[in-house]
Design a protein around this motif. Sequence first.
Motif, PDB file in Angstrom:
ATOM      1  N   ARG A  68      -6.768  -1.584 -30.852  1.00  0.00           N
ATOM      2  CA  ARG A  68      -6.922  -0.466 -29.938  1.00  0.00           C
ATOM      3  C   ARG A  68      -5.666  -0.338 -29.081  1.00  0.00           C
ATOM      4  N   ARG A  69      -5.219   0.879 -28.913  1.00  0.00           N
ATOM      5  CA  ARG A  69      -4.003   1.127 -28.133  1.00  0.00           C
ATOM      6  C   ARG A  69      -4.285   0.928 -26.648  1.00  0.00           C
ATOM      7  N   CYS A  70      -3.393   0.250 -25.964  1.00  0.00           N
ATOM      8  CA  CYS A  70      -3.500   0.081 -24.518  1.00  0.00           C
ATOM      9  C   CYS A  70      -2.968   1.341 -23.849  1.00  0.00           C
ATOM     10  N   THR A  71      -3.702   1.837 -22.920  1.00  0.00           N
ATOM     11  CA  THR A  71      -3.243   3.015 -22.188  1.00  0.00           C
ATOM     12  C   THR A  71      -2.968   2.609 -20.748  1.00  0.00           C
ATOM     13  N   SER A  72      -2.135   3.355 -20.119  1.00  0.00           N
ATOM     14  CA  SER A  72      -1.836   3.089 -18.712  1.00  0.00           C
ATOM     15  C   SER A  72      -1.725   4.412 -17.977  1.00  0.00           C
ATOM     16  N   THR A  73      -1.945   4.334 -16.706  1.00  0.00           N
ATOM     17  CA  THR A  73      -1.806   5.511 -15.870  1.00  0.00           C
ATOM     18  C   THR A  73      -0.479   5.423 -15.140  1.00  0.00           C
ATOM     19  N   SER A  74      -0.153   6.461 -14.426  1.00  0.00           N
ATOM     20  CA  SER A  74       1.101   6.437 -13.682  1.00  0.00           C
ATOM     21  C   SER A  74       1.035   5.338 -12.617  1.00  0.00           C
ATOM     22  N   PRO A  75       2.169   4.726 -12.305  1.00  0.00           N
ATOM     23  CA  PRO A  75       2.177   3.647 -11.316  1.00  0.00           C
ATOM     24  C   PRO A  75       1.709   4.144  -9.950  1.00  0.00           C
ATOM     25  N   ARG A  76       0.915   3.336  -9.328  1.00  0.00           N
ATOM     26  CA  ARG A  76       0.418   3.683  -7.990  1.00  0.00           C
ATOM     27  C   ARG A  76       0.523   2.461  -7.104  1.00  0.00           C
ATOM     28  N   SER A  77       0.651   2.707  -5.832  1.00  0.00           N
ATOM     29  CA  SER A  77       0.602   1.611  -4.879  1.00  0.00           C
ATOM     30  C   SER A  77      -0.019   2.124  -3.595  1.00  0.00           C
ATOM     31  N   ARG A  78      -0.662   1.242  -2.905  1.00  0.00           N
ATOM     32  CA  ARG A  78      -1.285   1.587  -1.637  1.00  0.00           C
ATOM     33  C   ARG A  78      -0.733   0.632  -0.595  1.00  0.00           C
ATOM     34  N   TRP A  79      -0.302   1.180   0.497  1.00  0.00           N
ATOM     35  CA  TRP A  79       0.290   0.385   1.563  1.00  0.00           C
ATOM     36  C   TRP A  79      -0.529   0.557   2.827  1.00  0.00           C
ATOM     37  N   SER A  80      -0.695  -0.526   3.548  1.00  0.00           N
ATOM     38  CA  SER A  80      -1.346  -0.481   4.858  1.00  0.00           C
ATOM     39  C   SER A  80      -0.395  -1.123   5.851  1.00  0.00           C
ATOM     40  N   PHE A  81      -0.079  -0.387   6.883  1.00  0.00           N
ATOM     41  CA  PHE A  81       0.786  -0.912   7.934  1.00  0.00           C
ATOM     42  C   PHE A  81      -0.069  -1.100   9.181  1.00  0.00           C
ATOM     43  N   ALA A  82      -0.091  -2.318   9.691  1.00  0.00           N
ATOM     44  CA  ALA A  82      -0.886  -2.599  10.882  1.00  0.00           C
ATOM     45  C   ALA A  82      -0.154  -3.636  11.715  1.00  0.00           C
ATOM     46  N   SER A  83      -0.388  -3.597  12.990  1.00  0.00           N
ATOM     47  CA  SER A  83       0.232  -4.596  13.858  1.00  0.00           C
ATOM     48  C   SER A  83      -0.578  -5.878  13.784  1.00  0.00           C
TER      49      SER A  83
END
Length: 101
Positions: A68-83
């Motif tokens: 079965r072919r491996c599929t991928s989605t577009s690269p994503r990242s989530r960032w959280s900035f907190a003190s």
Amino acid sequence: LRNRQRVLLCHRDGRRTPASVTALFEFEGLQRVETDAAGPGAIVAVAGMQGIGLGESITDATIRTRYRRCTSTSPRSRWSFASTTVRSPAARPVRHLPPPA
């Protein structure tokens, strides 16, 4: 993968095209060095194949098992900035430097 090996190009649309490796290069640092064979995990450049694109595979021509072919989605990242809080182990007193003279 070996030099002069008969392979199949497995395209994204399900087609399988026979091809042959005419030259095989392995990377040593930033240098490309011609080699006779490359094993798992090796970063290689292959010559002699036309019509291969991103997301397509090269397989041994004698193996008929379809995976079965491996599929991928577009690269994503989530960032959280907190003190940091006073209770955080990363919290340190802030030192303010005097402005340059």
